[in-house]
Design a protein around this motif. Sequence first.
Motif, PDB file in Angstrom:
ATOM      1  N   PHE A 107      58.936  22.671   8.023  1.00  0.00           N
ATOM      2  CA  PHE A 107      57.980  22.202   7.516  1.00  0.00           C
ATOM      3  C   PHE A 107      57.128  21.100   7.094  1.00  0.00           C
ATOM      4  O   PHE A 107      55.681  20.172   7.490  1.00  0.00           O
ATOM      5  CB  PHE A 107      59.250  21.033   6.616  1.00  0.00           C
ATOM      6  CG  PHE A 107      60.276  21.541   5.881  1.00  0.00           C
ATOM      7  CD1 PHE A 107      60.703  22.423   4.727  1.00  0.00           C
ATOM      8  CD2 PHE A 107      61.598  21.923   6.355  1.00  0.00           C
ATOM      9  CE1 PHE A 107      61.936  22.976   4.467  1.00  0.00           C
ATOM     10  CE2 PHE A 107      63.321  22.422   5.851  1.00  0.00           C
ATOM     11  CZ  PHE A 107      62.061  23.569   4.283  1.00  0.00           C
ATOM     12  N   SER A 108      57.518  20.593   8.437  1.00  0.00           N
ATOM     13  CA  SER A 108      56.230  19.646   9.481  1.00  0.00           C
ATOM     14  C   SER A 108      55.362  20.313   9.548  1.00  0.00           C
ATOM     15  O   SER A 108      53.922  19.550   9.262  1.00  0.00           O
ATOM     16  CB  SER A 108      56.864  18.485  10.203  1.00  0.00           C
ATOM     17  OG  SER A 108      57.571  19.457  11.625  1.00  0.00           O
ATOM     18  N   ALA A 109      55.161  21.426  10.327  1.00  0.00           N
ATOM     19  CA  ALA A 109      54.545  21.907  10.739  1.00  0.00           C
ATOM     20  C   ALA A 109      53.691  22.636   9.645  1.00  0.00           C
ATOM     21  O   ALA A 109      52.562  22.732   9.858  1.00  0.00           O
ATOM     22  CB  ALA A 109      54.991  23.452  11.832  1.00  0.00           C
TER      23      ALA A 109
ATOM     24  N   THR B  64      54.631  24.081  17.798  1.00  0.00           N
ATOM     25  CA  THR B  64      53.030  24.643  17.787  1.00  0.00           C
ATOM     26  C   THR B  64      53.392  26.173  16.720  1.00  0.00           C
ATOM     27  O   THR B  64      54.710  26.580  16.978  1.00  0.00           O
ATOM     28  CB  THR B  64      52.721  25.343  19.120  1.00  0.00           C
ATOM     29  OG1 THR B  64      53.087  24.485  20.228  1.00  0.00           O
ATOM     30  CG2 THR B  64      51.358  26.286  19.310  1.00  0.00           C
ATOM     31  N   ALA B  65      52.722  26.043  16.225  1.00  0.00           N
ATOM     32  CA  ALA B  65      52.803  27.268  15.222  1.00  0.00           C
ATOM     33  C   ALA B  65      51.189  27.769  14.927  1.00  0.00           C
ATOM     34  O   ALA B  65      50.468  27.992  15.348  1.00  0.00           O
ATOM     35  CB  ALA B  65      52.568  26.196  13.765  1.00  0.00           C
ATOM     36  N   ASP B  66      51.373  29.308  14.896  1.00  0.00           N
ATOM     37  CA  ASP B  66      51.335  30.749  14.658  1.00  0.00           C
ATOM     38  C   ASP B  66      50.230  30.065  13.497  1.00  0.00           C
ATOM     39  O   ASP B  66      50.673  30.080  12.940  1.00  0.00           O
ATOM     40  CB  ASP B  66      51.024  31.672  14.520  1.00  0.00           C
ATOM     41  CG  ASP B  66      52.295  32.170  15.666  1.00  0.00           C
ATOM     42  OD1 ASP B  66      51.555  31.064  16.864  1.00  0.00           O
ATOM     43  OD2 ASP B  66      52.928  33.007  15.543  1.00  0.00           O
ATOM     44  N   VAL B  67      48.735  30.429  13.445  1.00  0.00           N
ATOM     45  CA  VAL B  67      47.402  30.571  12.267  1.00  0.00           C
ATOM     46  C   VAL B  67      46.849  31.362  12.285  1.00  0.00           C
ATOM     47  O   VAL B  67      46.001  31.550  13.684  1.00  0.00           O
ATOM     48  CB  VAL B  67      46.765  29.106  12.178  1.00  0.00           C
ATOM     49  CG1 VAL B  67      46.091  28.254  10.891  1.00  0.00           C
ATOM     50  CG2 VAL B  67      47.571  27.763  12.427  1.00  0.00           C
ATOM     51  N   ILE B  68      46.958  31.828  10.747  1.00  0.00           N
ATOM     52  CA  ILE B  68      45.603  32.841  10.804  1.00  0.00           C
ATOM     53  C   ILE B  68      45.077  32.354   9.556  1.00  0.00           C
ATOM     54  O   ILE B  68      45.293  32.007   8.380  1.00  0.00           O
ATOM     55  CB  ILE B  68      45.713  34.441  10.714  1.00  0.00           C
ATOM     56  CG1 ILE B  68      46.386  34.731  11.364  1.00  0.00           C
ATOM     57  CG2 ILE B  68      44.937  35.089  10.426  1.00  0.00           C
ATOM     58  CD1 ILE B  68      47.303  36.021  11.526  1.00  0.00           C
TER      59      ILE B  68
ATOM     60  N   GLY C  43      52.900  29.285  10.505  1.00  0.00           N
ATOM     61  CA  GLY C  43      54.611  29.704  10.803  1.00  0.00           C
ATOM     62  C   GLY C  43      55.317  28.692  10.403  1.00  0.00           C
ATOM     63  O   GLY C  43      54.536  27.601  11.088  1.00  0.00           O
ATOM     64  N   TRP C  44      56.268  28.924  10.149  1.00  0.00           N
ATOM     65  CA  TRP C  44      57.184  27.643   9.840  1.00  0.00           C
ATOM     66  C   TRP C  44      58.255  28.331  10.532  1.00  0.00           C
ATOM     67  O   TRP C  44      59.680  27.274  10.233  1.00  0.00           O
ATOM     68  CB  TRP C  44      56.625  27.359   8.564  1.00  0.00           C
ATOM     69  CG  TRP C  44      58.033  29.062   7.229  1.00  0.00           C
ATOM     70  CD1 TRP C  44      56.849  29.908   6.754  1.00  0.00           C
ATOM     71  CD2 TRP C  44      58.634  29.199   7.378  1.00  0.00           C
ATOM     72  NE1 TRP C  44      57.683  30.080   6.483  1.00  0.00           N
ATOM     73  CE2 TRP C  44      59.014  30.445   6.214  1.00  0.00           C
ATOM     74  CE3 TRP C  44      59.844  28.507   7.440  1.00  0.00           C
ATOM     75  CZ2 TRP C  44      60.143  30.701   5.973  1.00  0.00           C
ATOM     76  CZ3 TRP C  44      61.104  29.016   6.719  1.00  0.00           C
ATOM     77  CH2 TRP C  44      61.184  30.691   5.997  1.00  0.00           C
TER      78      TRP C  44
END
Length: 650
Positions: free
Chosen positions: A262-264, A84-88, A151-152
């Motif tokens: 990388f995949s995120a 799970t990645a943070d996104v803005i 976020g990665w």
Amino acid sequence: MKHVLLSAVALGAISHAAMAEVVRFELTGPPRPALEGRSFGAVGPYVEIRARATIALDPADPRNAVIADIDRAPRNAQGRVEATADVIILRPADLSRGNGTLMVEPPNRGRRIVTQVLNDSSAAGTTRLEQAADAGNAWTFRQGMTLAWVGWQGDSTPGPQGMKVQVPRIAGITGPSREEFVFDNTTNPAIGTLTYPVADPASIVLTVRARQEDARQTPAGLAYRLLDGDRIEITRPAGFDAGAIYEMTYTARDPLVLGMGFSAFRDVTAFLRREGSDANPLAVNGRSTVTATMGMGISQSGRFLRDYLHLGFNEDTRGRPVFDGLVAHIPGSRRTFMNTRWAQPGRNPSDHTDRLYAADQFPFTYATTTDPLTGARDGLLRRCRISNTCPRVFQTDTEFEFWGARGSLTYTDAAGRHVDLPPEVRGYMMTGHPHYAVAQAVANRNPMCQMPMNPLQAGAPTRALVVALEAWVREGAEPPASRVPMVAHGTLVATPDNPAIPGMPRLTSWTPAPLLDTSKNPPAVVGSYPILFPRVDADGNAIGGLRMPVIEAPRATYTGWNPRAAGFGEGALCTNQGGVIAFAATRAERQAANDPRLSIEERWPNQAAYVAAVRASAERLQAERLLLAEDAQAIVAAAEANTLARLPAR
């Protein structure tokens, strides 16, 4: 004008194939006016959207199988591995008024810094991006770009406030890990954070040495204590300065599957680019409004993009290209120490720190070449060439990268011979620049470095290059030719040739390019690759590269290197820093100092002559599409105000 409204609640599970690997895209709060509602001309105001995107990967998919340890990671009920990645996202409130370009930045250690370069934002404002003034000169917003961050980085480096990706741990696995600490202060005891928990305290070996080349020592007075939260308290022995290197080897447990970062980055960008449902905050009327996708990574994140390309991640899980264009800014020839067990993506191999972390191994350049030490054959574009998913690439380095980040290996083969960049790639070196500076920087003193700090900032040329890249991916317009020192031009040389200038220290050290045997802990150096250096003129300014008016009409010598001062590992390079030595004001002052460089009065008999030289340089760069008109005008105005060189008052 139609405005897209988004729900503040979770958008729910995503199941259809168009979503690729994104299975949930959940808003963490309601969309809100960005930058205090500031409006940007015809584009209007922006909104900020914060979300968390969950990806679920099929470990058997060849596009995912390259991820280290994904086959060992825990799986969900469908047999997928989740992260799970943070996104803005900052996008025009009215998407129809944007330009359709999605610019995605992989955060640098969890920080958003792309507007520091492209918008000349201040150091505080760019990571905050909340107040109206945080927009800086607002260039990206005036263009109508949508900015996004994904976020990665899955270790602890981004900290509690930084953007990151949550990746699985593999419980029960143990193995050798290593930490290195350079505190650059005299705090005693000092606290360090471990990337992985200690499996066996008896396995810990702690050593200290003054410089990377020195033998490791375990002197009396060196001690440690493990603390809660995977921290270590190090008691520092007498006889070592603030820049001493503390190295800890130990048996660690429960590695992270950090390659999923990388995949995120791939899958969230593909989702924003292509998904047409209301789940995508960039979609209107059943289709995404994105018409061009560009990525820009800076320093650590530029190295991330080089690795992203090398590992083939610009192909999404349906075989489509993710990014049309990429800007890898200030990576040098390095990649990341990420897609391996016990990875530490925050490590930055330099002259004085982190040399033995495998973030800089072959291949170094974009073209496919042969490693003379191992016989391996590879290149950064090899995988995307096979899948026909290569983006257009700009690599924009500063001069520091040629001293501190093995920059020459991007433009030579691994034996030091000239190599042409592939047709999809252009390279540009910002002549005379340090690794990184903000637009507000001046040539102040740092007690850790011997010369005043080089204040040159890369915003103006980088803006022009982003425009050129956008035209290349949208219209096929040929971009400006590469501007880098080259062996073929005689501007990349085997030995540093800096002139003797009063106040300029002798350069004795730079970052090497070792071949590492990583089966040992710590790794062993088993070979090395040649490093070449920019050739300089009589003033000590580099001849090759993208020479801005501050270099073409100089009032100082600007170096991409700056040695550490006494007390901080003297003689090694100050990581990421350059230096500046101002010209004498008058001929008499120059002669008294025995300075070989012409004084300012000898070069420019009056202010009008100096401004004319700056204007000629700026106009030439504008004609070559290496400066925008607004930046050319600003540079001339700075010359008229005597603030272009950003030197301290005499």
